[in-house]
Design an enzyme around this catalytic site. Sequence first.
Site, mmCIF file in Angstrom:
data_model
loop_
_atom_site.group_PDB
_atom_site.id
_atom_site.type_symbol
_atom_site.label_atom_id
_atom_site.label_comp_id
_atom_site.label_asym_id
_atom_site.label_seq_id
_atom_site.Cartn_x
_atom_site.Cartn_y
_atom_site.Cartn_z
ATOM 1 N N HIS A 60 4.572 38.588 -19.341
ATOM 2 C CA HIS A 60 5.893 39.058 -20.337
ATOM 3 C C HIS A 60 6.978 39.539 -19.939
ATOM 4 O O HIS A 60 8.247 39.242 -20.642
ATOM 5 C CB HIS A 60 4.982 40.371 -21.504
ATOM 6 C CG HIS A 60 3.766 40.019 -21.972
ATOM 7 N ND1 HIS A 60 2.558 40.865 -21.791
ATOM 8 C CD2 HIS A 60 3.447 39.159 -23.051
ATOM 9 C CE1 HIS A 60 1.615 40.344 -22.630
ATOM 10 N NE2 HIS A 60 2.071 39.436 -23.378
ATOM 11 N N LYS A 65 -6.409 42.787 -34.872
ATOM 12 C CA LYS A 65 -6.862 43.102 -33.417
ATOM 13 C C LYS A 65 -7.117 44.590 -33.464
ATOM 14 O O LYS A 65 -6.460 45.242 -33.913
ATOM 15 C CB LYS A 65 -5.847 42.657 -32.333
ATOM 16 C CG LYS A 65 -5.672 41.122 -32.370
ATOM 17 C CD LYS A 65 -4.687 40.638 -31.404
ATOM 18 C CE LYS A 65 -4.326 39.273 -31.261
ATOM 19 N NZ LYS A 65 -3.253 39.163 -30.116
ATOM 20 N N ARG A 117 2.732 29.160 -22.556
ATOM 21 C CA ARG A 117 2.057 29.317 -21.223
ATOM 22 C C ARG A 117 1.378 27.789 -20.725
ATOM 23 O O ARG A 117 1.720 27.319 -19.884
ATOM 24 C CB ARG A 117 0.754 30.053 -21.176
ATOM 25 C CG ARG A 117 1.131 31.505 -20.775
ATOM 26 C CD ARG A 117 0.063 32.510 -21.386
ATOM 27 N NE ARG A 117 -0.285 32.440 -22.600
ATOM 28 C CZ ARG A 117 -0.909 33.254 -23.206
ATOM 29 N NH1 ARG A 117 -1.526 34.352 -22.700
ATOM 30 N NH2 ARG A 117 -1.135 33.416 -24.635
ATOM 31 N N SER A 121 -3.191 39.079 -21.692
ATOM 32 C CA SER A 121 -3.558 40.555 -21.720
ATOM 33 C C SER A 121 -5.097 40.575 -21.731
ATOM 34 O O SER A 121 -5.762 41.565 -21.169
ATOM 35 C CB SER A 121 -2.872 41.126 -23.005
ATOM 36 O OG SER A 121 -1.653 41.192 -22.867
HETATM 37 P P1 ADP Z 1 0.268 37.943 -29.654
HETATM 38 O O1 ADP Z 1 -0.430 39.127 -30.095
HETATM 39 O O2 ADP Z 1 1.527 37.495 -30.251
HETATM 40 O O3 ADP Z 1 -0.354 36.611 -29.115
HETATM 41 P P2 ADP Z 1 0.913 38.699 -26.803
HETATM 42 O O4 ADP Z 1 1.389 39.956 -26.478
HETATM 43 O O5 ADP Z 1 -0.248 38.292 -26.165
HETATM 44 O O6 ADP Z 1 0.919 38.346 -28.250
HETATM 45 O O7 ADP Z 1 2.278 37.608 -26.275
HETATM 46 C C1 ADP Z 1 3.483 37.764 -26.736
HETATM 47 C C2 ADP Z 1 3.986 36.476 -26.318
HETATM 48 O O8 ADP Z 1 4.314 36.386 -24.925
HETATM 49 C C3 ADP Z 1 3.701 35.467 -26.711
HETATM 50 O O9 ADP Z 1 4.722 34.413 -27.130
HETATM 51 C C4 ADP Z 1 2.899 34.711 -25.778
HETATM 52 O O10 ADP Z 1 2.903 33.211 -25.757
HETATM 53 C C5 ADP Z 1 3.719 35.310 -24.476
HETATM 54 N N1 ADP Z 1 2.909 35.488 -23.403
HETATM 55 C C6 ADP Z 1 1.880 35.841 -23.247
HETATM 56 N N2 ADP Z 1 1.180 35.935 -21.979
HETATM 57 C C7 ADP Z 1 2.257 35.422 -21.204
HETATM 58 C C8 ADP Z 1 2.592 35.108 -19.798
HETATM 59 N N3 ADP Z 1 1.682 35.156 -18.972
HETATM 60 N N4 ADP Z 1 3.755 34.623 -19.283
HETATM 61 C C9 ADP Z 1 4.560 34.242 -20.314
HETATM 62 N N5 ADP Z 1 4.565 34.334 -21.702
HETATM 63 C C10 ADP Z 1 3.415 35.163 -21.982
#
Ligand code: ADP
Length: 162
Positions: A17, A41, A90, A128
């Site tokens: 992120h 969630k 990803r 996450s």
């Molecule tokens: P959500 O609950 O919206 O799925 P996340 O907090 O998991 O959100 O992710 C938010 C954004 O960050 C999404 O666009 C996701 O694709 C991106 N993201 C998640 N993990 C990674 C990573 N390891 N590298 C780059 N982008 C990521």
Amino acid sequence: MSRAIYPGSFDPVTLGHLDIIKRSAEMFDELIVGVLVNTAKSPLFSLEERVNMLENVVSDIPNVRVVGFEGLLVDFARQNDIKVIVRGLRAVTDFEYELQIAQSNRKVAPDIDTVFLTTNIEYSYLSSSIVKEYASFGVDVKDFVPEHVREMLCERYEIENA
Ligand code: ADP
């Protein structure tokens, strides 16, 4: 002034992120990191904790602002004069879901566009959920999350902070 939003649950924020945040902060005058109250969630960290965590890790990037929000993303974007939504991709597995969200957002808000940044290969496997799973079993997650987040995970799972 160009203003974009990077929305997500960030439960917790990972180095993946953070990489997207840093790269998109260079593209726009202001980047809002929008921390979602996601009713579907049940998060490990409360909204307040996630906002504080993010504020801590982006404190050295001057044009990034962290905001918690509830409700429809496009409504929040309109109210805050945001024209661009940033999302990270990803792998191909992210694509179908992201495409669906982006296209439906564009249908209800044609004035707002979504841009996708492809993940740094180094973090392409990272999520996450994986971080939480590892941390809950006592695996050191220092290569996956900023130090401040690692400390918060150790505290949450009552792991000795080595
Ligand atoms: P959500 O609950 O919206 O799925 P996340 O907090 O998991 O959100 O992710 C938010 C954004 O960050 C999404 O666009 C996701 O694709 C991106 N993201 C998640 N993990 C990674 C990573 N390891 N590298 C780059 N982008 C990521």
